[in-house]
Design an enzyme around this catalytic site. Structure first.
Site, PDB file in Angstrom:
ATOM      1  N   LYS A 112       0.822  -1.210   0.000  1.00 55.20           N
ATOM      2  CA  LYS A 112       0.000   0.000   0.000  1.00 55.20           C
ATOM      3  C   LYS A 112       0.855   1.260   0.000  1.00 55.20           C
ATOM      4  O   LYS A 112       0.510   2.240  -0.645  1.00 55.20           O
ATOM      5  CB  LYS A 112      -0.959   0.016   1.199  1.00 55.20           C
ATOM      6  N   LYS A 194      -4.410  -9.476  -6.720  1.00 54.03           N
ATOM      7  CA  LYS A 194      -5.684  -9.698  -6.038  1.00 54.03           C
ATOM      8  C   LYS A 194      -6.677  -8.605  -6.429  1.00 54.03           C
ATOM      9  O   LYS A 194      -6.285  -7.448  -6.604  1.00 54.03           O
ATOM     10  CB  LYS A 194      -5.454  -9.766  -4.516  1.00 54.03           C
ATOM     11  N   LYS A 197     -10.261  -3.007  -3.978  1.00 55.46           N
ATOM     12  CA  LYS A 197     -11.088  -1.801  -4.090  1.00 55.46           C
ATOM     13  C   LYS A 197     -10.280  -0.603  -4.516  1.00 55.46           C
ATOM     14  O   LYS A 197     -10.802   0.330  -5.098  1.00 55.46           O
ATOM     15  CB  LYS A 197     -11.669  -1.461  -2.719  1.00 55.46           C
TER      16      LYS A 197
HETATM   17  P1  ATP Z   1      -8.266  -2.436  -0.443  1.00 58.57           P
HETATM   18  O1  ATP Z   1      -7.804  -2.967  -1.722  1.00 58.57           O
HETATM   19  O2  ATP Z   1      -8.691  -1.010  -0.480  1.00 58.57           O
HETATM   20  O3  ATP Z   1      -7.377  -2.790   0.711  1.00 58.57           O
HETATM   21  P2  ATP Z   1      -9.959  -4.659  -0.191  1.00 58.57           P
HETATM   22  O4  ATP Z   1     -10.620  -4.899  -1.488  1.00 58.57           O
HETATM   23  O5  ATP Z   1      -8.802  -5.525   0.199  1.00 58.57           O
HETATM   24  O6  ATP Z   1      -9.595  -3.152  -0.116  1.00 58.57           O
HETATM   25  P3  ATP Z   1     -11.047  -4.722   2.507  1.00 58.57           P
HETATM   26  O7  ATP Z   1     -12.069  -3.827   3.070  1.00 58.57           O
HETATM   27  O8  ATP Z   1      -9.637  -4.484   2.909  1.00 58.57           O
HETATM   28  O9  ATP Z   1     -11.085  -4.721   0.917  1.00 58.57           O
HETATM   29  O10 ATP Z   1     -11.429  -6.226   2.800  1.00 58.57           O
HETATM   30  C1  ATP Z   1     -12.663  -6.719   3.249  1.00 58.57           C
HETATM   31  C2  ATP Z   1     -12.629  -8.224   3.273  1.00 58.57           C
HETATM   32  O11 ATP Z   1     -12.572  -8.729   1.922  1.00 58.57           O
HETATM   33  C3  ATP Z   1     -11.405  -8.822   3.969  1.00 58.57           C
HETATM   34  O12 ATP Z   1     -11.796  -9.955   4.727  1.00 58.57           O
HETATM   35  C4  ATP Z   1     -10.505  -9.238   2.839  1.00 58.57           C
HETATM   36  O13 ATP Z   1      -9.650 -10.305   3.201  1.00 58.57           O
HETATM   37  C5  ATP Z   1     -11.525  -9.664   1.793  1.00 58.57           C
HETATM   38  N1  ATP Z   1     -10.976  -9.533   0.438  1.00 58.57           N
HETATM   39  C6  ATP Z   1     -10.499  -8.387  -0.114  1.00 58.57           C
HETATM   40  N2  ATP Z   1     -10.102  -8.615  -1.375  1.00 58.57           N
HETATM   41  C7  ATP Z   1     -10.317  -9.929  -1.624  1.00 58.57           C
HETATM   42  C8  ATP Z   1     -10.104 -10.778  -2.774  1.00 58.57           C
HETATM   43  N3  ATP Z   1      -9.591 -10.309  -3.892  1.00 58.57           N
HETATM   44  N4  ATP Z   1     -10.472 -12.073  -2.678  1.00 58.57           N
HETATM   45  C9  ATP Z   1     -11.014 -12.564  -1.538  1.00 58.57           C
HETATM   46  N5  ATP Z   1     -11.219 -11.828  -0.426  1.00 58.57           N
HETATM   47  C10 ATP Z   1     -10.892 -10.524  -0.454  1.00 58.57           C
END
Ligand code: ATP
Ligand code: LTN
Length: 327
Positions: A112, A194, A197
């Site tokens: 990040k 991965k 968001k």
């Molecule tokens: P950012 O990329 O902004 O960090 P994020 O997409 O990782 O956001 P979070 O709010 O950090 O979203 O995560 C919420 C939940 O979704 C967490 O339990 C995280 O492990 C899960 N998660 C996030 N991205 C994935 C993915 N690509 N596949 C499966 N689980 C995910």
């Protein structure tokens, strides 16, 4: 007695099918067998710059999406992190017992901070201490998360153990609970990364509120390879990711799916995957529309959640402070 489960999600960007398949869907299912607390972690969101009005709107939108996905406020506590100030207070205390070296090993910070073009805040570095506070305040036994959060839950466990050995048995040691299917959904534009968001490329993620045509467009443009055979294979990340999404939405076995697409082409798979995703998200989108017609209703659910979380958190923080000679 059911085991206590706690998890969090940030009210930033657009919630995508990675969040849904890796976390939210399991949270909904866990309501049967666990005593659940779900937290919208707005204090984690501000570790990178946020527009205040957008943050407020996204917090309500996320609450609507969680409720629409099946989180039931009568069976689970759903609340916003900043409404319970014990989280920030315990995070400070934990800061003071976590060695710098533990934090420096966190891979999410490395990723990040490399992406962050503006300021890299101390808060972004310290993010796992706040996450540890979230978990430890509620005597959490299991933490259902996607694969990317495993290292943070391990740090939480180490922190609890360190506190307990310094000041006496206080915290419960939590375990991560990582789903077998869907724990790491990859980006459609680049299946080696991965789905996230904070990635802005237009074809990167399928968002929970994407209309059917947008979903079709994104799936049809998903990056694959130049081979032909449709089968689960980790060495072929594009096709593997599409099949994993198909499996997570349908609940079918790998064999059934591979048999269905034997001899067919990638475009057949993509067409049918798009319909599976559209149908999977349809009920969530419908419930979301009816819930958000009443924003005050959502705010009331969040307020009630905070009122139920606060006494649990306050008791734990009181115990911690007493052990340390504070307060
Ligand atoms: P950012 O990329 O902004 O960090 P994020 O997409 O990782 O956001 P979070 O709010 O950090 O979203 O995560 C919420 C939940 O979704 C967490 O339990 C995280 O492990 C899960 N998660 C996030 N991205 C994935 C993915 N690509 N596949 C499966 N689980 C995910
Ligand atoms: N860091 C997590 C969100 C999060 C969390 C938590 C998850 C904050 N606090 C406590 C589980 C338990 C993320 O970025 N997905």
């Amino acid at each position: 007695m059911k085991k206590r489960s706690f998890s969090g999600i940030q009210p930033t960007g657009n919630i995508h099918i990675g969040n849904y398949l890796g976390a939210i869907k399991y949270w909904v299912a866990m309501q049967e067998n666990y005593d659940n607390i779900f937290c919208i972690v707005d204090l984690h969101a501000i570790t990178v710059p946020q527009d205040p009005q957008v943050l407020k709107a996204k917090t309500r939108e996320l609450a609507g999406l969680l409720l629409a996905s099946g989180i039931d406020q009568r069976r689970s506590i759903l609340f916003v992190q900043s409404h319970v100030h014990e989280h920030a207070e315990l995070a400070w205390i934990l800061n003071c017992i976590i060695p710098m070296g533990w934090m420096q090993r966190m891979t999410q910070f490395k990723e990040k901070s490399a992406k962050q073009k503006q300021l890299v805040s101390v808060g972004l570095f310290d993010y796992p201490a706040l996450m540890a506070a979230d978990i430890l305040l509620y005597r959490t036994e299991v933490v259902p998360v996607g694969e990317d959060q495993k290292q943070h839950v391990e740090l939480t466990r180490d922190t609890a153990q360190r506190f307990n050995s310094l000041y006496g048995e206080t915290f419960v040691l939590p375990e991560p609970l990582i789903p077998e299917i869907g724990a790491r959904i990859m980006g459609l534009d680049d299946p080696t990364k991965k789905m996230s968001k904070s990635e802005n490329a237009p074809n990167h993620a399928i968002n929970l509120l994407d209309p059917p045509d947008v979903i079709r467009g994104k799936v049809m443009r998903a990056t694959t390879d130049s081979l032909k055979e449709i089968r689960f294979d980790e060495n072929r990340p594009g096709i593997n990711n599409l099949l994993t999404i198909y499996q997570a939405f349908t609940g079918e076995s790998r064999e059934t799916i591979e048999a269905r697409f034997a001899g067919k082409g990638y475009s057949d798979l993509k067409k049918s995957l798009a319909e599976v995703v559209i149908e999977g998200l349809r009920p969530v989108q419908e419930r979301y529309r009816s819930l958000t017609a009443d924003p005050a209703g959502i705010d009331a659910i969040l307020e009630d959640g905070a009122n139920r979380a606060r006494p649990i958190a306050r008791k734990m923080l009181g115990e911690v402070k007493a052990r340390m000679g504070l307060g």
